[in-house]
Motif scaffolding. Structure first.
Motif, short mmCIF file in Angstrom:
data_model
loop_
_atom_site.label_atom_id
_atom_site.label_comp_id
_atom_site.label_asym_id
_atom_site.label_seq_id
_atom_site.Cartn_x
_atom_site.Cartn_y
_atom_site.Cartn_z
N ILE A 237 27.37 24.16 33.50
CA ILE A 237 26.78 24.06 32.16
C ILE A 237 26.67 25.44 31.51
CG2 ILE A 237 24.67 23.45 30.89
CD1 ILE A 237 24.39 21.15 33.08
N GLU A 238 26.23 26.41 32.29
CA GLU A 238 26.13 27.77 31.75
C GLU A 238 27.52 28.30 31.37
OE1 GLU A 238 23.42 29.44 30.74
OE2 GLU A 238 22.35 27.59 31.29
N SER A 239 28.53 27.97 32.17
CA SER A 239 29.90 28.37 31.83
C SER A 239 30.36 27.69 30.55
CB SER A 239 30.85 28.04 32.99
OG SER A 239 30.56 28.83 34.11
N CYS A 240 29.99 26.41 30.40
CA CYS A 240 30.33 25.68 29.16
C CYS A 240 29.65 26.33 27.96
CB CYS A 240 29.88 24.23 29.26
SG CYS A 240 30.86 23.22 30.37
N LYS A 241 28.39 26.72 28.13
CA LYS A 241 27.66 27.38 27.05
C LYS A 241 28.33 28.69 26.66
CE LYS A 241 23.09 25.36 27.71
NZ LYS A 241 21.65 25.63 27.91
N ALA A 242 28.99 29.32 27.63
CA ALA A 242 29.71 30.57 27.37
C ALA A 242 31.11 30.30 26.79
CB ALA A 242 29.83 31.38 28.66
N GLY A 243 31.46 28.99 26.65
CA GLY A 243 32.73 28.65 26.02
C GLY A 243 33.86 28.28 26.97
N SER A 244 33.58 28.13 28.24
CA SER A 244 34.63 27.82 29.20
C SER A 244 35.08 26.36 29.11
CB SER A 244 34.14 28.08 30.64
OG SER A 244 35.08 27.58 31.58
N GLN A 245 36.32 26.16 28.68
CA GLN A 245 36.86 24.82 28.61
C GLN A 245 37.18 24.29 30.01
OE1 GLN A 245 40.07 24.71 25.77
NE2 GLN A 245 38.67 24.93 24.05
N GLN A 246 37.48 25.18 30.92
CA GLN A 246 37.75 24.78 32.31
C GLN A 246 36.49 24.19 32.93
OE1 GLN A 246 38.96 27.96 34.91
NE2 GLN A 246 39.61 26.55 36.52
N ALA A 247 35.34 24.81 32.70
CA ALA A 247 34.08 24.29 33.22
C ALA A 247 33.76 22.94 32.60
CB ALA A 247 32.94 25.29 32.95
N PHE A 248 34.04 22.82 31.31
CA PHE A 248 33.78 21.55 30.64
C PHE A 248 34.70 20.46 31.21
CE2 PHE A 248 33.56 18.39 27.27
CZ PHE A 248 32.18 18.27 27.16
N GLY A 249 35.92 20.83 31.52
CA GLY A 249 36.84 19.88 32.15
C GLY A 249 36.29 19.38 33.48
N LYS A 250 35.68 20.27 34.24
CA LYS A 250 35.08 19.87 35.52
C LYS A 250 33.91 18.92 35.29
CE LYS A 250 36.47 23.94 38.13
NZ LYS A 250 36.02 25.15 38.85
N LEU A 251 33.07 19.22 34.29
CA LEU A 251 31.97 18.31 33.96
C LEU A 251 32.52 16.95 33.52
CD1 LEU A 251 29.29 20.41 32.03
CD2 LEU A 251 29.06 19.31 34.26
N TYR A 252 33.58 16.99 32.75
CA TYR A 252 34.21 15.74 32.31
C TYR A 252 34.61 14.89 33.51
CZ TYR A 252 37.41 12.46 30.13
OH TYR A 252 38.04 11.31 29.72
N HIS A 253 35.27 15.50 34.46
CA HIS A 253 35.73 14.76 35.64
C HIS A 253 34.57 14.26 36.49
CE1 HIS A 253 39.98 15.14 34.96
NE2 HIS A 253 39.81 16.42 34.70
N LEU A 254 33.46 14.98 36.49
CA LEU A 254 32.29 14.53 37.24
C LEU A 254 31.62 13.31 36.61
CD1 LEU A 254 30.56 17.94 38.10
CD2 LEU A 254 31.48 16.29 39.75
N TYR A 255 31.65 13.22 35.28
CA TYR A 255 30.86 12.21 34.58
C TYR A 255 31.67 11.16 33.82
CZ TYR A 255 26.67 14.90 35.55
OH TYR A 255 25.63 15.54 36.18
N ALA A 256 32.95 11.34 33.66
CA ALA A 256 33.74 10.46 32.78
C ALA A 256 33.68 8.99 33.19
CB ALA A 256 35.20 10.93 32.72
N LYS A 257 33.86 8.70 34.45
CA LYS A 257 33.89 7.30 34.88
C LYS A 257 32.55 6.60 34.61
CE LYS A 257 35.10 4.21 38.63
NZ LYS A 257 35.60 4.06 39.98
N ALA A 258 31.47 7.25 34.99
CA ALA A 258 30.14 6.66 34.77
C ALA A 258 29.86 6.47 33.28
CB ALA A 258 29.07 7.53 35.41
N MET A 259 30.22 7.46 32.47
CA MET A 259 29.95 7.36 31.03
C MET A 259 30.86 6.32 30.36
SD MET A 259 27.38 9.24 30.62
CE MET A 259 26.76 9.48 32.28
N TYR A 260 32.08 6.19 30.87
CA TYR A 260 32.97 5.14 30.37
C TYR A 260 32.34 3.76 30.62
CZ TYR A 260 36.81 1.81 30.19
OH TYR A 260 37.58 0.72 29.92
N ASN A 261 31.79 3.58 31.81
CA ASN A 261 31.16 2.29 32.14
C ASN A 261 29.95 2.02 31.25
OD1 ASN A 261 33.01 1.51 34.12
ND2 ASN A 261 31.94 2.68 35.69
#
Length: 183
Positions: free
Chosen positions: A14-38
């Motif tokens: 999250i802190e990396s995302c706040k600093a603008g890291s798209q790679q970190a956001f991609g990791k968060l996406y992969h962690l949460y995408a399935k649950a949020m899709y459901n």
């Protein structure tokens, strides 16, 4: 429950995302995408629209990541965005829980006799998806997302008694639908 290590990893991402890291956001996406899709699918009901809601929600989350202050876990914060995005999508199509149901009396609080109904996970999922939008939204938020009727009422802009009434009617309709699957 999340372990300390998981919380620390998420905090670093999250802190990396706040600093603008798209790679970190991609990791968060992969962690949460399935649950949020459901979550989105339970509210929206249409797979393609749920996928759109998922994408829009993550874009919104990325744009608002600096507003996340660790008061709730990240998954809960993200889930709120997904639910709001799904409800906005529904409202755009039609006003499912309109002000005219505000005046409706609460349904008789007769108990639903669930012993008469044959349950299987697939039948229940199919039956929930067959519920009218207003019933499905309230039932999903209460049963699957863990919101109380007071919270549902606030999110949907209705009274708490309307939420309870919609949920009660959803249970009755769900029983009717499940009985039709027995034939």
């Amino acid at each position: 429950m999340e372990t300390t290590t998981t919380i620390e990893i998420h905090q670093d991402l999250i802190e990396s995302c706040k600093a603008g890291s798209q790679q970190a956001f991609g990791k968060l996406y992969h962690l949460y995408a399935k649950a949020m899709y459901n979550v989105a699918l339970r509210i929206i009901k249409v797979e393609e629209e749920a996928q759109d809601i998922l994408q829009e929600s993550f874009v919104k989350a990325f744009n608002k990541i600096n507003q996340y202050e660790y008061q709730a876990n990240f998954g809960a914060w993200l889930k709120r965005i997904v639910i709001n995005q799904a409800l906005d999508n529904i409202r755009k199509k039609k006003d499912i829980i309109s002000k005219d149901i505000e005046g409706m009396e609460i349904a008789e609080q007769e108990e639903v006799d669930w012993q008469e109904v044959d349950f299987t996970i697939e039948r229940v999922k199919k039956a929930i998806m067959a519920l009218p939008d207003g019933f499905r939204v309230v039932a999903s938020m209460y049963l699957f997302e863990g919101f109380e009727h007071k919270e549902i009422a606030q999110i949907l802009g209705v009274t708490e008694s309307t939420s309870k009434s919609q949920f009660h009617r959803a249970k009755i309709k769900l029983k009717e639908i499940l009985k039709t699957y027995e034939n």
